[in-house]
Design a protein around this motif. Sequence first.
Motif, PDB file in Angstrom:
ATOM      1  N   ALA A 200       0.843  -1.195   0.000  1.00 55.32           N
ATOM      2  CA  ALA A 200       0.000   0.000   0.000  1.00 55.32           C
ATOM      3  C   ALA A 200       0.879   1.245   0.000  1.00 55.32           C
ATOM      4  N   GLY A 201       1.908   1.248   0.847  1.00 52.92           N
ATOM      5  CA  GLY A 201       2.841   2.374   0.881  1.00 52.92           C
ATOM      6  C   GLY A 201       3.713   2.435  -0.354  1.00 52.92           C
ATOM      7  N   VAL A 202       4.111   1.264  -0.871  1.00 53.26           N
ATOM      8  CA  VAL A 202       4.931   1.210  -2.081  1.00 53.26           C
ATOM      9  C   VAL A 202       4.139   1.764  -3.269  1.00 53.26           C
ATOM     10  N   LEU A 203       2.864   1.370  -3.381  1.00 55.99           N
ATOM     11  CA  LEU A 203       2.037   1.890  -4.462  1.00 55.99           C
ATOM     12  C   LEU A 203       1.881   3.404  -4.342  1.00 55.99           C
ATOM     13  N   ALA A 204       1.670   3.903  -3.123  1.00 56.97           N
ATOM     14  CA  ALA A 204       1.533   5.353  -2.930  1.00 56.97           C
ATOM     15  C   ALA A 204       2.793   6.088  -3.392  1.00 56.97           C
ATOM     16  N   HIS A 205       3.970   5.477  -3.169  1.00 58.94           N
ATOM     17  CA  HIS A 205       5.227   6.087  -3.607  1.00 58.94           C
ATOM     18  C   HIS A 205       5.315   6.103  -5.141  1.00 58.94           C
ATOM     19  N   GLU A 206       5.094   4.959  -5.769  1.00 63.47           N
ATOM     20  CA  GLU A 206       5.176   4.902  -7.230  1.00 63.47           C
ATOM     21  C   GLU A 206       4.078   5.747  -7.872  1.00 63.47           C
ATOM     22  N   TYR A 207       2.950   5.832  -7.211  1.00 66.07           N
ATOM     23  CA  TYR A 207       1.860   6.685  -7.676  1.00 66.07           C
ATOM     24  C   TYR A 207       2.290   8.151  -7.645  1.00 66.07           C
ATOM     25  N   GLY A 208       3.138   8.495  -6.673  1.00 61.85           N
ATOM     26  CA  GLY A 208       3.683   9.844  -6.623  1.00 61.85           C
ATOM     27  C   GLY A 208       4.496  10.172  -7.861  1.00 61.85           C
ATOM     28  N   HIS A 209       5.259   9.191  -8.368  1.00 61.93           N
ATOM     29  CA  HIS A 209       6.007   9.395  -9.612  1.00 61.93           C
ATOM     30  C   HIS A 209       5.040   9.601 -10.795  1.00 61.93           C
ATOM     31  N   PHE A 210       3.974   8.811 -10.814  1.00 68.96           N
ATOM     32  CA  PHE A 210       2.947   8.984 -11.841  1.00 68.96           C
ATOM     33  C   PHE A 210       2.367  10.398 -11.783  1.00 68.96           C
ATOM     34  N   ILE A 211       2.067  10.886 -10.577  1.00 67.65           N
ATOM     35  CA  ILE A 211       1.516  12.231 -10.412  1.00 67.65           C
ATOM     36  C   ILE A 211       2.506  13.287 -10.899  1.00 67.65           C
ATOM     37  N   ASP A 212       3.787  13.061 -10.630  1.00 72.83           N
ATOM     38  CA  ASP A 212       4.828  13.990 -11.071  1.00 72.83           C
ATOM     39  C   ASP A 212       4.844  14.092 -12.597  1.00 72.83           C
ATOM     40  N   SER A 213       4.737  12.946 -13.264  1.00 76.14           N
ATOM     41  CA  SER A 213       4.666  12.939 -14.731  1.00 76.14           C
ATOM     42  C   SER A 213       3.369  13.572 -15.224  1.00 76.14           C
ATOM     43  N   LEU A 214       2.287  13.304 -14.501  1.00 74.28           N
ATOM     44  CA  LEU A 214       0.988  13.878 -14.852  1.00 74.28           C
ATOM     45  C   LEU A 214       1.033  15.403 -14.799  1.00 74.28           C
ATOM     46  N   ALA A 215       1.703  15.946 -13.790  1.00 73.36           N
ATOM     47  CA  ALA A 215       1.827  17.396 -13.662  1.00 73.36           C
ATOM     48  C   ALA A 215       2.532  17.996 -14.870  1.00 73.36           C
ATOM     49  N   ASN A 217       2.444  16.765 -17.914  1.00 71.20           N
ATOM     50  CA  ASN A 217       1.502  16.717 -19.033  1.00 71.20           C
ATOM     51  C   ASN A 217       0.442  17.814 -18.926  1.00 71.20           C
ATOM     52  N   ILE A 218      -0.014  18.070 -17.695  1.00 76.64           N
ATOM     53  CA  ILE A 218      -1.116  19.019 -17.489  1.00 76.64           C
ATOM     54  C   ILE A 218      -0.619  20.453 -17.346  1.00 76.64           C
ATOM     55  N   LYS A 219       0.442  20.624 -16.560  1.00 75.54           N
ATOM     56  CA  LYS A 219       0.925  21.960 -16.215  1.00 75.54           C
ATOM     57  C   LYS A 219       2.188  22.374 -16.968  1.00 75.54           C
ATOM     58  N   GLY A 220       2.804  21.425 -17.682  1.00 76.94           N
ATOM     59  CA  GLY A 220       4.001  21.741 -18.439  1.00 76.94           C
ATOM     60  C   GLY A 220       5.296  21.608 -17.666  1.00 76.94           C
ATOM     61  N   GLU A 221       5.214  21.188 -16.399  1.00 76.46           N
ATOM     62  CA  GLU A 221       6.414  21.018 -15.580  1.00 76.46           C
ATOM     63  C   GLU A 221       6.140  20.030 -14.461  1.00 76.46           C
ATOM     64  N   GLN A 222       7.095  19.140 -14.218  1.00 80.17           N
ATOM     65  CA  GLN A 222       6.972  18.233 -13.081  1.00 80.17           C
ATOM     66  C   GLN A 222       6.957  19.027 -11.776  1.00 80.17           C
ATOM     67  N   ILE A 223       6.221  18.528 -10.797  1.00 82.33           N
ATOM     68  CA  ILE A 223       6.202  19.162  -9.471  1.00 82.33           C
ATOM     69  C   ILE A 223       7.612  19.185  -8.893  1.00 82.33           C
ATOM     70  N   SER A 224       8.325  18.089  -9.086  1.00 84.20           N
ATOM     71  CA  SER A 224       9.668  17.947  -8.512  1.00 84.20           C
ATOM     72  C   SER A 224      10.677  18.934  -9.085  1.00 84.20           C
ATOM     73  N   LYS A 225      10.350  19.551 -10.204  1.00 86.67           N
ATOM     74  CA  LYS A 225      11.273  20.496 -10.840  1.00 86.67           C
ATOM     75  C   LYS A 225      10.911  21.959 -10.564  1.00 86.67           C
ATOM     76  N   ARG A 226       9.894  22.196  -9.783  1.00 85.23           N
ATOM     77  CA  ARG A 226       9.466  23.567  -9.523  1.00 85.23           C
ATOM     78  C   ARG A 226      10.478  24.292  -8.636  1.00 85.23           C
ATOM     79  N   THR A 227      10.875  25.481  -9.083  1.00 84.36           N
ATOM     80  CA  THR A 227      11.889  26.260  -8.375  1.00 84.36           C
ATOM     81  C   THR A 227      11.438  26.604  -6.962  1.00 84.36           C
ATOM     82  N   SER A 228      10.161  26.927  -6.805  1.00 89.40           N
ATOM     83  CA  SER A 228       9.656  27.315  -5.485  1.00 89.40           C
ATOM     84  C   SER A 228       9.801  26.190  -4.473  1.00 89.40           C
TER      85      SER A 228
END
Length: 321
Positions: A200-215, A217-228
Motif C-alpha cells: 500500500a505504501g509502495v504503491l503510494a510512492h510509485e503513484y507519486g512518480h505517476f503524479i509527477d509525470s501527470l503534472a 503533461n497538465i501543467k508543463g512542468e513536473q512538481i519535482s522540478k518547480r523552483t519554489s
Amino acid sequence: LSNATGTANITEIDANGIERVLQKSTIDKHGNLQITKDFSSPDNTRTQQQYLEDEIGNKRSVYKITDANGDILFDRTQSISIISENKYISTRNGRSFEVEFNEKEIVITNPTNKKATTIPLDTLIKKHDKDTIVKLLKTMSAEQLILLKLGDIKSIELYSSEVMDGTYVNNAYWNAGEKRIFLGDTTYTNTQKKFLQRNAGVLAHEYGHFIDSLAENIKGEQISKRTSISRVKKEELKNFLDKATTEEEEFIDYFTGSSEGITRGAEETLAESNTLINSNADRAHSMRAYYLQRNFPRTICSNAKAIENLEELALKKFGLI
C-alpha cells in the motif's frame, strides 16, 4: 521496531535527560493499529500525525504542519469507512465521496450533488493481477483514484516470477516511457495481508512518480522540478546538514541527491511525500521516511499542496465538485 509492520517506536533523550516520544506505534488485541508522530524540524516546524486503522480496513489519518510561529501550513483529516467488500466512503476535510468497485470499473460518486464518474479497470489491470491490484486500489482515497482518469497511465501490474526473485521483493517502479507502475509479485509473501501491508505504501510512492509525470503533461512542468519547491528543500537540507551525523545523512541520501543525483532526489522526495500524506512507508523504508518527515516538513507541505491542486482539477473536470 514496534509490533506494527513497518513502523518503529522512537524516543529522543536530550542533553538534560528529558525524554520525548517522537513516534509510537501499537496494535491492540483486536488488531487495531495506531501510529502517533510528533516531530520538530531544525527550524522548529512541527509535524503532528495520527493514523488509525482497524482489522477490516477502516482508517483515519490526521496530518498537521505548523511553523515556528504556530501558523498552520498544512492540515488534513481524511478517512476511509468500509460499507461492504466493494464499497467505501472516502472523506477528506469534511468532503465525502462514495467509491464502489465492480468487475469492470471504479465508480466515484458525490453523494451531495449525485454526480458520478467511472474509471475502467479492464485496460488498467491485467486479468491475472486483478484481485491483488484491486485490493491495493481499495486503500486509496477518492482524490487519489480520480487521477487515474485524468492521467495517461497504461497499467498497474505485478512483476512476473520469471523476472523477479526474493532479493527484489520490495522493488517497484514507475516506467515513465511506458506509463506503467510495477509492483513486487505475491510469490514471495506468506499472505495477502502481508502483501497489502507492504505494498500500500509502495504503491503510494510509485503513484507519486505517476503524479509527477501527470503534472508535466497538465501543467508543463513536473512538481519535482518547480523552483519554489526546490528552494524550500535547499533551506531545509542546509538546516539538516548543520546538525546531522554521517549516519543520518546516509539514511536520507535517497532524497538529497547524494546517491541518485539532484533531479532524481527531488523526484523521490515528491514520491515519498505522496506516501507520507496518504499511507505508511513499508518496513524496508521506514527509517528513510522518518528522517524525511522530521527534517523536511515544509518540502512535504509544498509537494502535498501541488498534488492537491491536481486532484482538485480532476474532481472539477469530471463534475464531482
